[in-house]
Motif scaffolding. Structure first.
Motif, PDB file in Angstrom:
ATOM      1  N   LEU A  89      14.293   1.811  19.037  1.00  0.00           N
ATOM      2  CA  LEU A  89      14.619   1.703  20.452  1.00  0.00           C
ATOM      3  C   LEU A  89      15.379   2.957  20.871  1.00  0.00           C
ATOM      4  N   THR A  90      14.805   3.675  21.824  1.00  0.00           N
ATOM      5  CA  THR A  90      15.412   4.904  22.318  1.00  0.00           C
ATOM      6  C   THR A  90      15.696   4.762  23.809  1.00  0.00           C
ATOM      7  N   PHE A  91      16.408   5.729  24.342  1.00  0.00           N
ATOM      8  CA  PHE A  91      16.707   5.734  25.767  1.00  0.00           C
ATOM      9  C   PHE A  91      15.421   5.711  26.586  1.00  0.00           C
ATOM     10  N   GLU A  92      14.463   6.554  26.240  1.00  0.00           N
ATOM     11  CA  GLU A  92      13.220   6.633  27.017  1.00  0.00           C
ATOM     12  C   GLU A  92      12.418   5.339  26.939  1.00  0.00           C
ATOM     13  N   ILE A  93      12.396   4.706  25.768  1.00  0.00           N
ATOM     14  CA  ILE A  93      11.669   3.433  25.654  1.00  0.00           C
ATOM     15  C   ILE A  93      12.375   2.364  26.483  1.00  0.00           C
ATOM     16  N   LEU A  94      13.697   2.319  26.400  1.00  0.00           N
ATOM     17  CA  LEU A  94      14.438   1.328  27.185  1.00  0.00           C
ATOM     18  C   LEU A  94      14.226   1.561  28.683  1.00  0.00           C
ATOM     19  N   LYS A  95      14.217   2.813  29.087  1.00  0.00           N
ATOM     20  CA  LYS A  95      13.975   3.150  30.500  1.00  0.00           C
ATOM     21  C   LYS A  95      12.550   2.713  30.904  1.00  0.00           C
ATOM     22  N   ALA A  96      11.570   2.929  30.031  1.00  0.00           N
ATOM     23  CA  ALA A  96      10.193   2.524  30.325  1.00  0.00           C
ATOM     24  C   ALA A  96      10.075   0.997  30.387  1.00  0.00           C
ATOM     25  N   LEU A  97      10.742   0.298  29.466  1.00  0.00           N
ATOM     26  CA  LEU A  97      10.747  -1.169  29.502  1.00  0.00           C
ATOM     27  C   LEU A  97      11.349  -1.660  30.816  1.00  0.00           C
ATOM     28  N   HIS A  98      12.466  -1.034  31.201  1.00  0.00           N
ATOM     29  CA  HIS A  98      13.108  -1.440  32.455  1.00  0.00           C
ATOM     30  C   HIS A  98      12.180  -1.182  33.644  1.00  0.00           C
ATOM     31  N   HIS A  99      11.516  -0.057  33.619  1.00  0.00           N
ATOM     32  CA  HIS A  99      10.593   0.269  34.707  1.00  0.00           C
ATOM     33  C   HIS A  99       9.498  -0.794  34.821  1.00  0.00           C
ATOM     34  N   GLN A 100       9.033  -1.291  33.681  1.00  0.00           N
ATOM     35  CA  GLN A 100       7.959  -2.279  33.677  1.00  0.00           C
ATOM     36  C   GLN A 100       8.426  -3.679  34.092  1.00  0.00           C
ATOM     37  N   LEU A 101       9.678  -4.021  33.793  1.00  0.00           N
ATOM     38  CA  LEU A 101      10.126  -5.401  34.024  1.00  0.00           C
ATOM     39  C   LEU A 101      11.216  -5.540  35.095  1.00  0.00           C
ATOM     40  N   SER A 102      11.641  -4.457  35.693  1.00  0.00           N
ATOM     41  CA  SER A 102      12.778  -4.496  36.615  1.00  0.00           C
ATOM     42  C   SER A 102      12.505  -5.245  37.914  1.00  0.00           C
ATOM     43  N   SER A 103      11.261  -5.534  38.197  1.00  0.00           N
ATOM     44  CA  SER A 103      10.968  -6.277  39.429  1.00  0.00           C
ATOM     45  C   SER A 103      11.359  -7.746  39.303  1.00  0.00           C
ATOM     46  N   LYS A 104      11.711  -8.169  38.087  1.00  0.00           N
ATOM     47  CA  LYS A 104      12.064  -9.567  37.835  1.00  0.00           C
ATOM     48  C   LYS A 104      13.545  -9.693  37.508  1.00  0.00           C
ATOM     49  N   ILE A 105      14.161 -10.735  38.011  1.00  0.00           N
ATOM     50  CA  ILE A 105      15.551 -11.021  37.658  1.00  0.00           C
ATOM     51  C   ILE A 105      15.588 -11.716  36.306  1.00  0.00           C
ATOM     52  N   GLU A 106      14.718 -12.691  36.131  1.00  0.00           N
ATOM     53  CA  GLU A 106      14.610 -13.443  34.877  1.00  0.00           C
ATOM     54  C   GLU A 106      13.271 -13.108  34.224  1.00  0.00           C
ATOM     55  N   VAL A 107      13.305 -12.896  32.909  1.00  0.00           N
ATOM     56  CA  VAL A 107      12.107 -12.550  32.158  1.00  0.00           C
ATOM     57  C   VAL A 107      12.029 -13.476  30.951  1.00  0.00           C
ATOM     58  N   THR A 108      10.843 -13.985  30.665  1.00  0.00           N
ATOM     59  CA  THR A 108      10.718 -14.871  29.504  1.00  0.00           C
ATOM     60  C   THR A 108      10.771 -14.051  28.214  1.00  0.00           C
ATOM     61  N   ILE A 109      11.183 -14.711  27.160  1.00  0.00           N
ATOM     62  CA  ILE A 109      11.209 -14.071  25.844  1.00  0.00           C
ATOM     63  C   ILE A 109       9.795 -13.619  25.485  1.00  0.00           C
ATOM     64  N   GLU A 110       8.798 -14.400  25.871  1.00  0.00           N
ATOM     65  CA  GLU A 110       7.404 -14.033  25.597  1.00  0.00           C
ATOM     66  C   GLU A 110       7.046 -12.701  26.266  1.00  0.00           C
ATOM     67  N   GLU A 111       7.466 -12.502  27.527  1.00  0.00           N
ATOM     68  CA  GLU A 111       7.191 -11.242  28.219  1.00  0.00           C
ATOM     69  C   GLU A 111       7.890 -10.077  27.523  1.00  0.00           C
ATOM     70  N   ILE A 112       9.142 -10.293  27.140  1.00  0.00           N
ATOM     71  CA  ILE A 112       9.884  -9.234  26.448  1.00  0.00           C
ATOM     72  C   ILE A 112       9.209  -8.925  25.116  1.00  0.00           C
ATOM     73  N   ARG A 113       8.864  -9.966  24.373  1.00  0.00           N
ATOM     74  CA  ARG A 113       8.224  -9.774  23.059  1.00  0.00           C
ATOM     75  C   ARG A 113       6.911  -8.994  23.217  1.00  0.00           C
ATOM     76  N   HIS A 114       6.126  -9.311  24.243  1.00  0.00           N
ATOM     77  CA  HIS A 114       4.857  -8.617  24.493  1.00  0.00           C
ATOM     78  C   HIS A 114       5.102  -7.120  24.731  1.00  0.00           C
ATOM     79  N   LYS A 115       6.036  -6.805  25.608  1.00  0.00           N
ATOM     80  CA  LYS A 115       6.345  -5.394  25.899  1.00  0.00           C
ATOM     81  C   LYS A 115       6.931  -4.716  24.664  1.00  0.00           C
ATOM     82  N   TRP A 116       7.785  -5.425  23.954  1.00  0.00           N
ATOM     83  CA  TRP A 116       8.425  -4.915  22.737  1.00  0.00           C
ATOM     84  C   TRP A 116       7.355  -4.492  21.726  1.00  0.00           C
ATOM     85  N   GLU A 117       6.368  -5.357  21.526  1.00  0.00           N
ATOM     86  CA  GLU A 117       5.271  -5.065  20.592  1.00  0.00           C
ATOM     87  C   GLU A 117       4.444  -3.880  21.074  1.00  0.00           C
TER      88      GLU A 117
END
Length: 185
Positions: free
Chosen positions: A32-60
């Motif tokens: 996990l790097t700054f750029e990956i975290l920034k990209a993850l945030h860019h992809q999911l920031s439109s949501k206040i709540e995110v399911t673990i499944e959504e996070i796991r999918h992006k994580w993978e």
């Protein structure tokens, strides 16, 4: 699944592909790097709540270690159930703990990850967001007194009033600002 396959699968599903904005070198820990975290945030920031499944999918999709995801969920006291939803910004703050070892460093990275400012400008975030996340992080450490947390929040609320409701990492460095990190004397 290879990174190329993940990229094209995301495109086929109408999702944003797992790409970073800048080249960066692997940090050797969890991946996990700054750029990956920034990209993850860019992809999911439109949501206040995110399911673990959504996070796991992006994580993978970013080929991050499953064990690190489990550690972050445990640290945040979130269950690992796929259908459980977590506050996205709280999860991001946990990821920022991989980038900095102190609360001040974590909050600085947090500002840089979620800001809407371009990278060449000072990152700023709404005080309400800072306050929510700072209190979340500090309460994970049961040794930080409530009075200390309140003194930081109160000081930075005054700074935010002077800055249109926004705070930035430079505010953490002001001589009168109580340390974001509690040090037992």
């Amino acid at each position: 699944m290879t990174q190329n396959n993940r990229y094209f699968r995301a495109l086929a599903n109408g999702e944003e592909p797992p790409v970073k904005n800048h080249l960066e070198f692997f940090n050797g820990s969890s991946g996990l790097t700054f750029e990956i975290l920034k990209a993850l945030h860019h992809q999911l920031s439109s949501k206040i709540e995110v399911t673990i499944e959504e996070i796991r999918h992006k994580w993978e999709n970013f080929s991050l270690e499953e064990e690190k995801l489990k550690e972050l969920l445990s640290l945040g006291r979130f269950p690992e159930e796929s259908s459980f939803s977590v506050n996205w910004l709280k999860f991001v703050s946990l990821g920022c703990g991989e980038l900095g070892s102190t609360i001040k460093e974590r909050m600085t990275f947090f500002c840089k990850v979620i800001t809407n400012k371009p990278p060449e400008e000072i990152p700023e975030i709404p005080f309400s967001t800072f306050s929510q996340i700072y209190q979340f992080i500090t309460k994970l450490d049961e040794n930080i007194p409530e009075e200390h947390i309140n003194s930081v929040v109160n000081f930075l609320s005054v700074q935010a009033e002077k800055q249109g409701g926004m705070v930035n990492p430079q505010n953490f460095l002001l001589p009168d600002c109580p340390s974001l990190d509690y040090v037992l004397l």
